[in-house]
Design a protein around this motif. Structure first.
Motif, PDB file in Angstrom:
ATOM      1  N   UNK A  43       0.906  -1.327   0.137  1.00  0.00           N
ATOM      2  CA  UNK A  43       0.025  -0.067  -0.020  1.00  0.00           C
ATOM      3  C   UNK A  43       1.006   1.309   0.133  1.00  0.00           C
ATOM      4  N   UNK A  44       2.016   1.259   0.783  1.00  0.00           N
ATOM      5  CA  UNK A  44       2.684   2.437   0.781  1.00  0.00           C
ATOM      6  C   UNK A  44       3.462   2.591  -0.483  1.00  0.00           C
ATOM      7  N   UNK A  45       3.991   1.483  -0.751  1.00  0.00           N
ATOM      8  CA  UNK A  45       4.747   1.730  -2.324  1.00  0.00           C
ATOM      9  C   UNK A  45       3.850   2.072  -3.404  1.00  0.00           C
ATOM     10  N   UNK A  46       2.337   1.767  -3.271  1.00  0.00           N
ATOM     11  CA  UNK A  46       1.508   2.347  -4.510  1.00  0.00           C
ATOM     12  C   UNK A  46       1.377   3.691  -4.117  1.00  0.00           C
ATOM     13  N   UNK A  47       0.912   4.010  -2.978  1.00  0.00           N
ATOM     14  CA  UNK A  47       0.527   5.349  -2.475  1.00  0.00           C
ATOM     15  C   UNK A  47       1.802   6.370  -2.826  1.00  0.00           C
ATOM     16  N   UNK A  48       3.053   6.101  -2.396  1.00  0.00           N
ATOM     17  CA  UNK A  48       4.441   6.832  -2.487  1.00  0.00           C
ATOM     18  C   UNK A  48       5.153   6.252  -3.585  1.00  0.00           C
ATOM     19  N   UNK A  49       4.740   6.250  -4.773  1.00  0.00           N
ATOM     20  CA  UNK A  49       5.672   5.532  -6.004  1.00  0.00           C
ATOM     21  C   UNK A  49       6.831   5.947  -6.316  1.00  0.00           C
ATOM     22  N   UNK A 150     -15.572  -7.760   7.061  1.00  0.00           N
ATOM     23  CA  UNK A 150     -16.882  -6.972   7.718  1.00  0.00           C
ATOM     24  C   UNK A 150     -16.158  -6.274   8.892  1.00  0.00           C
ATOM     25  N   UNK A 151     -15.123  -6.740   9.414  1.00  0.00           N
ATOM     26  CA  UNK A 151     -14.346  -6.027  10.509  1.00  0.00           C
ATOM     27  C   UNK A 151     -13.479  -4.865   9.955  1.00  0.00           C
ATOM     28  N   UNK A 152     -13.087  -5.262   8.737  1.00  0.00           N
ATOM     29  CA  UNK A 152     -12.182  -4.192   8.233  1.00  0.00           C
ATOM     30  C   UNK A 152     -12.971  -3.025   7.327  1.00  0.00           C
ATOM     31  N   UNK A 153     -14.176  -3.514   6.935  1.00  0.00           N
ATOM     32  CA  UNK A 153     -14.763  -2.668   6.050  1.00  0.00           C
ATOM     33  C   UNK A 153     -14.846  -1.072   6.585  1.00  0.00           C
ATOM     34  N   UNK A 154     -14.933  -0.770   7.658  1.00  0.00           N
ATOM     35  CA  UNK A 154     -14.956   0.656   8.021  1.00  0.00           C
ATOM     36  C   UNK A 154     -13.479   1.297   7.627  1.00  0.00           C
ATOM     37  N   UNK A 155     -12.441   0.506   7.626  1.00  0.00           N
ATOM     38  CA  UNK A 155     -11.255   1.175   7.426  1.00  0.00           C
ATOM     39  C   UNK A 155     -10.820   1.013   5.918  1.00  0.00           C
ATOM     40  N   UNK A 156     -11.264  -0.019   5.399  1.00  0.00           N
ATOM     41  CA  UNK A 156     -10.904  -0.339   3.784  1.00  0.00           C
ATOM     42  C   UNK A 156     -11.850   0.540   3.047  1.00  0.00           C
ATOM     43  N   UNK A 157     -12.978   0.981   3.433  1.00  0.00           N
ATOM     44  CA  UNK A 157     -14.007   1.863   2.733  1.00  0.00           C
ATOM     45  C   UNK A 157     -13.267   3.401   2.714  1.00  0.00           C
ATOM     46  N   UNK A 158     -12.787   3.685   3.663  1.00  0.00           N
ATOM     47  CA  UNK A 158     -12.237   5.151   3.432  1.00  0.00           C
ATOM     48  C   UNK A 158     -11.608   5.649   2.249  1.00  0.00           C
ATOM     49  N   UNK A 159     -10.649   4.735   1.838  1.00  0.00           N
ATOM     50  CA  UNK A 159     -10.089   5.147   0.882  1.00  0.00           C
ATOM     51  C   UNK A 159      -9.929   4.097  -0.508  1.00  0.00           C
ATOM     52  N   UNK A 160     -10.929   3.092  -0.535  1.00  0.00           N
ATOM     53  CA  UNK A 160     -10.832   2.095  -1.456  1.00  0.00           C
ATOM     54  C   UNK A 160     -10.869   2.666  -2.877  1.00  0.00           C
ATOM     55  N   UNK A 161     -11.858   3.861  -3.089  1.00  0.00           N
ATOM     56  CA  UNK A 161     -12.133   4.245  -4.484  1.00  0.00           C
ATOM     57  C   UNK A 161     -10.543   4.828  -5.095  1.00  0.00           C
ATOM     58  N   UNK A 162      -9.835   5.371  -4.070  1.00  0.00           N
ATOM     59  CA  UNK A 162      -8.533   5.873  -4.484  1.00  0.00           C
ATOM     60  C   UNK A 162      -7.622   4.588  -5.205  1.00  0.00           C
ATOM     61  N   UNK A 163      -7.845   3.653  -4.204  1.00  0.00           N
ATOM     62  CA  UNK A 163      -6.723   2.525  -4.618  1.00  0.00           C
ATOM     63  C   UNK A 163      -7.219   1.949  -5.858  1.00  0.00           C
ATOM     64  N   UNK A 164      -8.635   1.663  -6.080  1.00  0.00           N
ATOM     65  CA  UNK A 164      -9.003   1.258  -7.462  1.00  0.00           C
ATOM     66  C   UNK A 164      -8.662   2.306  -8.634  1.00  0.00           C
ATOM     67  N   UNK A 165      -8.706   3.515  -8.276  1.00  0.00           N
ATOM     68  CA  UNK A 165      -8.351   4.436  -9.419  1.00  0.00           C
ATOM     69  C   UNK A 165      -6.778   4.201  -9.710  1.00  0.00           C
ATOM     70  N   UNK A 166      -6.035   4.001  -8.666  1.00  0.00           N
ATOM     71  CA  UNK A 166      -4.508   4.002  -8.979  1.00  0.00           C
ATOM     72  C   UNK A 166      -4.283   2.731  -9.425  1.00  0.00           C
ATOM     73  N   UNK A 167      -4.965   1.654  -9.541  1.00  0.00           N
ATOM     74  CA  UNK A 167      -4.854   0.310 -10.141  1.00  0.00           C
ATOM     75  C   UNK A 167      -5.518   0.197 -11.405  1.00  0.00           C
ATOM     76  N   UNK A 168      -6.435   1.108 -11.428  1.00  0.00           N
ATOM     77  CA  UNK A 168      -7.284   0.983 -12.898  1.00  0.00           C
ATOM     78  C   UNK A 168      -7.370   2.440 -13.651  1.00  0.00           C
ATOM     79  N   UNK A 169      -6.331   3.113 -13.881  1.00  0.00           N
ATOM     80  CA  UNK A 169      -6.322   4.245 -14.359  1.00  0.00           C
ATOM     81  C   UNK A 169      -7.273   4.644 -15.387  1.00  0.00           C
ATOM     82  N   UNK A 170      -7.999   5.745 -15.647  1.00  0.00           N
ATOM     83  CA  UNK A 170      -8.911   5.894 -16.846  1.00  0.00           C
ATOM     84  C   UNK A 170      -9.995   5.064 -16.753  1.00  0.00           C
ATOM     85  N   UNK A 171     -10.276   4.049 -15.882  1.00  0.00           N
ATOM     86  CA  UNK A 171     -11.403   3.363 -15.737  1.00  0.00           C
ATOM     87  C   UNK A 171     -12.371   3.960 -15.156  1.00  0.00           C
TER      88      UNK A 171
END
Length: 175
Positions: A43-49, A150-171
């Motif tokens: 996650x850190x390497x993706x966030x700060x490439x 289910x337990x991690x959902x509140x944390x994962x949902x905070x910035x999941x859309x940014x991760x998906x955008x990083x992994x699927x640019x232009x989609x």
């Protein structure tokens, strides 16, 4: 100037393992920590490439765990000693959210590890992330809470859309 992300990775992995601890003894704790560290590293390497990105977060700081603590109900008590929790200032909320997403979705984790080839952190290294992308039964048992969607959902949902955008640019993402 510090150009590596080791303080962010270590603090974020520690936060994850404290918020979602291992179930079992010392071996389970070690296996849980390895999985959290691998997820936080990816996650850190993706966030700060780039090295510049890593250097900038080293100067500005990642923001701390306050919102994550609030979301998970792990707020510090009024009697807690501030110095005992100084490591929490190095927790990166986005990295923790992305790591939580990776821990709960093996396909997303594999996609993220494949995307690391684009960044400068993994250049010239043979980093292995097997416990993240293909955990065996002992890994799963040790990190039952850490990998529970289910337990991690509140944390994962905070910035999941940014991760998906990083992994699927232009989609275009549809929610």
């Amino acid at each position: 100037m510090q150009a590596d992300l080791s303080p962010v990775i270590a603090a974020t992995a520690q936060w994850l393992t404290r918020a979602f601890p291992a179930s079992g003894g010392a071996l389970a704790s070690a296996l849980c920590e390895v999985q959290a560290r691998q997820a936080a590293t990816v996650a850190a390497w993706l966030r700060y490439p780039t090295e510049m990105d890593a250097a900038l977060v080293g100067v500005a700081g990642p923001g701390g765990s306050a919102r994550l603590d609030w979301v998970t109900g792990a707020d510090a008590s009024p009697g807690d000693e501030v110095d005992a929790h100084a490591w929490r200032t190095w927790v990166d909320e986005v990295v923790a959210s992305w790591a939580a997403s990776l821990l709960t979705d093996p396909e997303l984790a594999a996609l993220a590890v494949a995307a690391l080839a684009e960044g400068s952190h993994s250049a010239g290294t043979s980093a292995e992330f097997r416990r993240l992308i293909a955990p065996d039964d002992s890994d799963q048992r040790a990190a039952a809470l850490l990998r529970h969607p289910d337990l991690l959902a509140p944390v994962a949902d905070l910035h999941r859309s940014q991760l998906l955008a990083r992994l699927h640019p232009g989609r275009t993402l549809i929610a």
